[in-house]
Design an enzyme around this catalytic site. Structure first.
Site, short mmCIF file in Angstrom:
data_model
loop_
_atom_site.label_atom_id
_atom_site.label_comp_id
_atom_site.label_asym_id
_atom_site.label_seq_id
_atom_site.Cartn_x
_atom_site.Cartn_y
_atom_site.Cartn_z
N HIS A 155 -34.13 -22.44 -2.62
CA HIS A 155 -34.97 -23.29 -1.77
C HIS A 155 -36.00 -22.47 -1.00
CE1 HIS A 155 -31.86 -26.34 -2.49
NE2 HIS A 155 -32.77 -27.22 -2.11
N LYS A 159 -35.57 -23.65 5.04
CA LYS A 159 -34.36 -24.48 4.99
C LYS A 159 -33.31 -23.92 5.93
CE LYS A 159 -31.24 -26.73 1.75
NZ LYS A 159 -31.42 -28.03 2.39
#
Ligand code: NAP
Length: 266
Positions: A155, A159
């Site tokens: 990701h 995040k």
């Protein structure tokens, strides 16, 4: 197809802007109003960078529900405000589709009860990418035949949580069909703590965080003389919109709370 009138919360956000495009491009969707903490009393078309939709903006969601006739709230905000919006929608007898992530078990329980009391639908989906849901389903299918599996989720570096909800959900789905097994050599040692990743029921989960990424996951299965890799990539937030569309259409025909898009994809 019957017109569906939508109230969108979070229209200036990255997901919200994609949802505005989706509503604009879908013949049977109509933007009834938007909920935004600034721009109260203006129209979406007044806001620079947003599409020319003549839908009023409200800061007070209750005022919005009192003044505007609509079928579904689509919430793409933050956990705290999203929980409040969804609760209010159900109180006012309005269905809800929620993409906002970070709801606790207690939040879900409370919202489930509210939906059931009113007998209306509510769909909460932490991942709207249909490909990601299929990746999880295919992984569960493969785990019946391959008991050795590792998950790598990748990701963007903003995040906050690790592993991702999708990574964890994949491990849970695999664990439902796979006999518990500790993978790797029984005497393996980590020269650096964490080298083998997190461990869910013997399944190793690895989290990669890099700028430039959006949301990606690989599920690697190993067998004698063969391997199988199932990979999904979300390259941008448009990848979530076919799931939002499916959820809005589906929520009109259900009378309970559904958590997870996997429960509406056959
Ligand atoms: P974002 O760009 O930060 O947008 C969040 C929006 O919420 C902004 O418009 C923000 O307005 C608004 N907001 C924040 N606090 C508010 C408040 N108190 N009252 C009203 N509005 C408020 O985030 P994003 O990337 O669009 O993501 C939105 C949500 O969707 C997050 O929970 C994210 O985790 C989730 N998400 C879900 C999926 C999925 O597939 N389900 C995929 C991606 C993201 P301001 O600009 O005024 O702060």
């Amino acid at each position: 197809m019957k017109q569906i009138r939508i109230v969108l919360a979070g229209p200036r956000g990255r997901m919200g802007q994609e949802a505005l495009k989706l509503i604009q491009e879908t013949d049977h969707f109509e933007l009834a109003a938007a909920v935004d903490r600034i721009h109260d009393g203006k129209y979406i078309s007044d806001i620079e960078g947003l599409p020319s939709l003549k839908a009023p903006i409200y800061t007070d969601i209750e005022k919005c529900f009192q003044e505007v006739e609509a079928d579904v709230l689509v919430d793409l905000t933050t956990p705290e405000i999203g929980r409040f919006h969804t609760k209010k929608a159900l109180e006012y007898g309005m269905r809800a589709v929620v993409g906002t992530t970070g709801f606790s078990e207690e939040d879900l329980q409370e919202l489930r009860q509210a939906a059931e009391e009113k007998g209306i639908g509510c769909i909460i989906a932490p991942n709207f990418a249909i490909g990601a849901i299929l990746m999880m389903k295919f992984s569960q299918m493969a785990a019946k035949y391959f008991s050795d599996v590792e998950i790598i989720e990748l990701h963007h570096d903003q995040k906050l949580d690790a592993p991702s909800g999708t990574g964890l959900k994949t491990a849970e789905l695999i664990a439902q069909v796979r006999e518990t097994k500790q993978q790797g050599h029984p005497e393996e040692t980590e020269l650096l703590p964490g080298a083998r990743g997190a461990n869910y029921d013997g399944i190793h989960l690895h989290s990669v965080r890099l700028p430039g990424l959006i949301a990606h996951q690989e599920v690697l299965f190993g067998g004698f003389g063969q391997s199988l890799t199932i990979r999904h990539d979300s390259y941008n937030r448009a990848s979530f919109m076919s799931g939002v569309k499916l959820a809005v259409d589906t929520v009109m025909a259900v009378d309970t709370l559904i958590y997870g898009l996997e429960n509406i994809i056959e």
